[in-house]
Design a protein around this motif. Structure first.
Motif, PDB file in Angstrom:
ATOM      1  N   THR A  20       0.707  -0.945   0.064  1.00  0.00           N
ATOM      2  CA  THR A  20      -0.468   0.097  -0.008  1.00  0.00           C
ATOM      3  C   THR A  20       0.681   1.638  -0.219  1.00  0.00           C
ATOM      4  O   THR A  20       2.167   0.981   0.804  1.00  0.00           O
ATOM      5  CB  THR A  20      -0.449  -0.122   1.359  1.00  0.00           C
ATOM      6  N   ARG A  21      -0.223   2.214  -0.790  1.00  0.00           N
ATOM      7  CA  ARG A  21       0.956   3.572  -0.496  1.00  0.00           C
ATOM      8  C   ARG A  21       0.344   4.210   0.566  1.00  0.00           C
ATOM      9  O   ARG A  21       1.029   5.695   1.438  1.00  0.00           O
ATOM     10  CB  ARG A  21       0.593   4.216  -1.918  1.00  0.00           C
ATOM     11  N   TYR A  22      -0.795   3.783   1.298  1.00  0.00           N
ATOM     12  CA  TYR A  22      -1.058   3.973   2.369  1.00  0.00           C
ATOM     13  C   TYR A  22      -0.937   4.119   4.508  1.00  0.00           C
ATOM     14  O   TYR A  22      -1.823   3.032   4.053  1.00  0.00           O
ATOM     15  CB  TYR A  22      -2.618   4.501   2.419  1.00  0.00           C
ATOM     16  N   ILE A  33      -5.198   3.884   9.207  1.00  0.00           N
ATOM     17  CA  ILE A  33      -4.517   4.174   7.877  1.00  0.00           C
ATOM     18  C   ILE A  33      -5.493   5.863   7.635  1.00  0.00           C
ATOM     19  O   ILE A  33      -6.494   6.601   7.615  1.00  0.00           O
ATOM     20  CB  ILE A  33      -5.592   3.813   6.614  1.00  0.00           C
ATOM     21  N   PRO A  36      -6.440  10.644   2.333  1.00  0.00           N
ATOM     22  CA  PRO A  36      -5.523  11.508   1.439  1.00  0.00           C
ATOM     23  C   PRO A  36      -4.932  12.195   1.653  1.00  0.00           C
ATOM     24  O   PRO A  36      -5.932  13.684   2.596  1.00  0.00           O
ATOM     25  CB  PRO A  36      -6.733  11.415  -0.010  1.00  0.00           C
ATOM     26  N   TRP A  60      -6.813   6.451  -4.267  1.00  0.00           N
ATOM     27  CA  TRP A  60      -6.808   6.223  -2.749  1.00  0.00           C
ATOM     28  C   TRP A  60      -7.467   5.131  -2.509  1.00  0.00           C
ATOM     29  O   TRP A  60      -6.808   4.152  -1.560  1.00  0.00           O
ATOM     30  CB  TRP A  60      -7.436   7.627  -2.155  1.00  0.00           C
ATOM     31  N   ASP A  63      -6.553   1.537  -4.028  1.00  0.00           N
ATOM     32  CA  ASP A  63      -4.983   0.916  -3.442  1.00  0.00           C
ATOM     33  C   ASP A  63      -6.352   0.775  -1.994  1.00  0.00           C
ATOM     34  O   ASP A  63      -4.934  -0.371  -1.592  1.00  0.00           O
ATOM     35  CB  ASP A  63      -4.108   2.176  -3.033  1.00  0.00           C
ATOM     36  N   THR A 264      -8.528   9.849  10.135  1.00  0.00           N
ATOM     37  CA  THR A 264      -8.627   8.251   9.620  1.00  0.00           C
ATOM     38  C   THR A 264      -9.129   7.365   9.696  1.00  0.00           C
ATOM     39  O   THR A 264     -10.554   7.146  10.390  1.00  0.00           O
ATOM     40  CB  THR A 264      -6.899   8.224  10.695  1.00  0.00           C
TER      41      THR A 264
END
Length: 719
Positions: A20-22, A33, A36, A60, A63, A264
């Motif tokens: 994941t990028r997040y 998490i 964005p 987002w 992902d 979040t």
């Protein structure tokens, strides 16, 4: 070797990016998490900020969905337990209260009855009630003597039969009941079997529904299996999880978050939408962040007002917000476990955030306004659906949708730091639900006070004795004189916040650190703590027997103390027992400052004998799991104070003053004891310096008595 290192690094980078990028951030208690980045305006020095586009949202969300799918595969996730009817209650257990058993709304020591209805009625009145309660019978009193976590439950007033009835009273009101487990409790009396079996049996005995894992990063599967084995399934709620695999059998967790502007996404709720999180944020004065993050994530909140006897009551505004959030979540609980949950659904107004919860029957949006100002106008655009109707579920009114090509625009107000909800449905929604919310939301939250004051404390009056002109037998004269009364409480938590520790009669509020220059009157104090022999003389002469006699003189057999114990300090006596003895003897219990003055004199010494610790002035510390036999009261003359008062420190604790507020009673203990349970910072702290005291929460005499707690008396002196 260098080539292999380069190849491994090259392989690791794609593997990490593939996840994941997040990345969820924080410790195991804060795995959330991030939203964005484009949802939060950056400052000029942080770079150019551009508001989110549809592509940003889509990328987002895609992902996150990919990460969720992959995580489930990686841990071999199996969510079958969530489908079991016996534990389905967790999925709508939005409001959970952590409740101290010492709360005066919960137990009445005069009638010796649990007052569950009084406790629940108060919560309904102030914030709409709860779905589950975490009954807390252990910390901060645990470690005063060697009673362990299980003993602390079994020693509740009335024993197991009364506790079982108490649990049934909560069930009668539709409230599930949980108790805590403290696996850090490895310094008190050892239990006789494995922790999973012991805990499962205890919870089955009292009919409890679940267990909170205090300080635990996941409750091991063995505990679930032990409960299943005896056919009393339990729900476990640790503070966090050590791995995503544990999500399969830990159906609830606490959420201990930080609160950025853009909410979040809870990691565990995202991985398993049926998982329940109760956000726990006990020390903050405002609960707006807690409630907004809970509503956004479709989860719950831990209403924790009595924090170890320190009152941090929710404000009227937060109470009303809780009532509205809880009502909406209960009404639409079926939506809040949607497997197609879409957090951060695109909104039109900056600082307004929403989650979309679709089902076949319709869709719910839970919305929060993080701005400090009202938001009005078009809030969101949703796909057009033939025959669909749209409702402002928060205000209980139908919305007029404006067609926008293949979508519709919906306009409605959300007040500053407030809440909103939209329901899209093909069928007519419950009119009763709409009416309830329309009436409930008629007043804006800003009309309710956003501050609450600490509860005032009252010292229990102490009746003066008949003045004596000279020291009675066994007592020492303490002369009049100036005294710098400087003392601090040793409560483990709370810092120096208002409400921690005690408020003396001359103080305007409870605090940890205290100082007062006093002019002490002359008085007389027992040279030694009251002994077993002296207390037996009182019993024989008066026939005294307390109404609540649980644990009374627990160490005695057949009406007398053990052989050789006559000159040892009497223990297993409650505050009421000590007062009864004092009254019979024509004495009273000391005020705390009298005890400290007798221990330190007027020179401010650290210990009764001086400023340096002397091991020969006190009993040998007992570092085992069990309480040691007390020393004789005259065994350590080296520990005498400047006035000749002995056995002040390190043998047994000694009762002094009692205080109370609307929710808690407690007593100030002095002198510490020889018992030192090992292995944890959470045990009742020792107070062996002259400038330290302990604070013992009081519930009922039978429970308050302890193996390490005795007393000494004073007598007032004639002028």
């Amino acid at each position: 070797m260098k080539l292999w290192a380069l190849l491994l690094a090259a392989c690791a980078l794609p593997a990490q990016a593939q996840d994941t990028r997040y990345v969820p951030h924080g410790s195991w208690t804060q795995l959330a998490i991030p939203a964005p980045a484009c949802l939060t305006m950056s400052q000029p020095w942080e770079g150019v900020w551009n508001p989110c586009t549809k592509a940003d949202h889509d990328e987002w969300l895609q992902d996150l969905r990919h990460w969720r799918d992959e995580r489930r595969i990686r841990v071999g996730y199996d969510g079958q337990r969530y489908a079991q009817p016996s534990v389905a209650w967790t999925q709508s257990s939005f409001m959970q209260a952590q409740m101290m058993v010492e709360d005066r709304y919960f137990y009445d020591p005069a009638t010796r009855q649990y007052t569950v209805d009084r406790y629940l009625d108060d919560l309904v009145k102030r914030f709409g009630g709860i779905d589950a309660v975490l009954v807390w019978p252990t910390y901060p009193n645990i470690g005063l003597d060697d009673r362990n976590t299980v003993d602390m439950v079994r020693s509740l007033p009335g024993g197991i039969p009364a506790v079982k009835k108490m649990v049934a009273d909560f069930h009668r009101r539709g409230v599930k009941v949980m108790f805590p487990m403290m696996l850090w409790d490895q310094g008190t009396r050892a239990i006789g079997r494995s922790w999973p079996d012991e805990l499962a049996a205890l919870m089955a005995d009292i009919g409890a529904d679940g267990v909170n894992g205090d300080t635990q990063d996941g409750v091991p599967l063995a505990f679930t299996q032990a409960a299943d084995k005896i056919k009393h399934p339990l729900v476990f709620q640790p503070e966090g999880l050590p791995s995503d695999e544990a999500l399969a059998w830990n159906l609830m967790t606490w959420g201990q978050y930080t609160f950025p502007f853009a909410p979040t996404v809870d990691r565990y709720k995202w991985l398993e939408p049926r998982h329940m999180v109760n956000i726990s944020d006990r020390w903050n004065r405002s609960k707006t962040d807690d409630l907004q993050f809970a509503f956004f994530n479709g989860v719950g909140w831990e209403s924790w007002e009595n924090i170890w006897g320190i009152w941090n009551g929710i404000t009227p505004r937060d109470g009303e917000a809780t009532r509205r959030v809880a009502t909406l979540e209960r009404m639409y609980a079926r939506f809040l476990v949607s497997p197609e949950w879409q957090p951060h659904y695109p909104m039109r107004q900056y600082g307004v955030f929403a989650s979309r919860w679709p089902l076949a029957e319709g869709t719910l949006w839970t919305i929060v306004n993080r701005n400090e100002y009202d938001s009005n106008g078009v809030q969101l655009r949703v796909p057009y659906r033939v025959g669909a109707r749209y409702f402002d579920a928060y205000h209980g009114v139908e919305l007029q949708a404006t067609r926008d090509n293949d979508g519709v625009l919906l306009s409605f107000p959300i007040e500053a730091r407030g809440f909103g909800a939209v329901l899209m449905t093909d069928a007519a929604p419950s009119q009763a639900n709409l009416d309830t919310m329309r009436n409930m939301s008629a007043r804006p939250l800003r009309d309710f006070a956003a501050e609450s004051a600490p509860l005032p404390q009252t010292q229990t009056p102490v009746t003066a004795t008949k003045p004596a002109s000279a020291a009675p037998a066994g007592m020492v004269e303490i002369p009049a004189g100036p005294f710098d009364f400087t003392v601090r409480g040793l409560a483990i938590e709370g810092g120096n916040s208002i409400g921690v520790d005690v408020a003396y009669p001359w103080e305007d509020g409870a605090r940890r650190f205290h100082q007062r220059s006093m002019r002490m009157k002359r008085f007389f104090i027992d040279r030694y703590p009251v002994s077993n022999a002296q207390f037996k003389a009182f019993i024989d002469a008066s026939g005294y027997r307390p109404a609540d006699d649980a644990n009374f003189l627990k160490h005695w057999k057949n009406g007398s103390y053990p052989a050789g114990w006559g000159n040892k300090p009497v223990t297993w006596v409650g505050l009421e027992d000590a007062r009864a003895y004092a009254a019979w003897a024509g004495k009273r219990l000391p005020h705390e400052w009298e005890w400290q003055y007798a221990a330190s004199g007027s020179d401010g010494r650290t210990y009764p004998w001086g400023n340096d610790w002397r091991a020969d002035a006190v009993p040998k510390p007992a570092g085992g799991r069990l309480v040691a036999t007390p020393d004789d009261v005259d065994a350590h003359p080296q520990g005498a104070s400047p006035f000749g008062v002995q056995d002040l420190v390190g043998n047994v604790w000694q009762w002094t003053d009692e205080y109370s507020d609307e929710h808690t009673r407690f007593a100030i203990l002095r002198g510490g004891s020889s018992y030192r349970p090992q292995g944890s910072i959470w045990y009742f702290p020792q107070a062996q310096r002259n400038d330290q005291h302990g604070k013992l929460l009081l519930m009922a005499p039978g429970r308050d008595r302890a193996a390490t707690l005795g007393f000494r008396c004073v007598t007032d002196a004639a002028d």
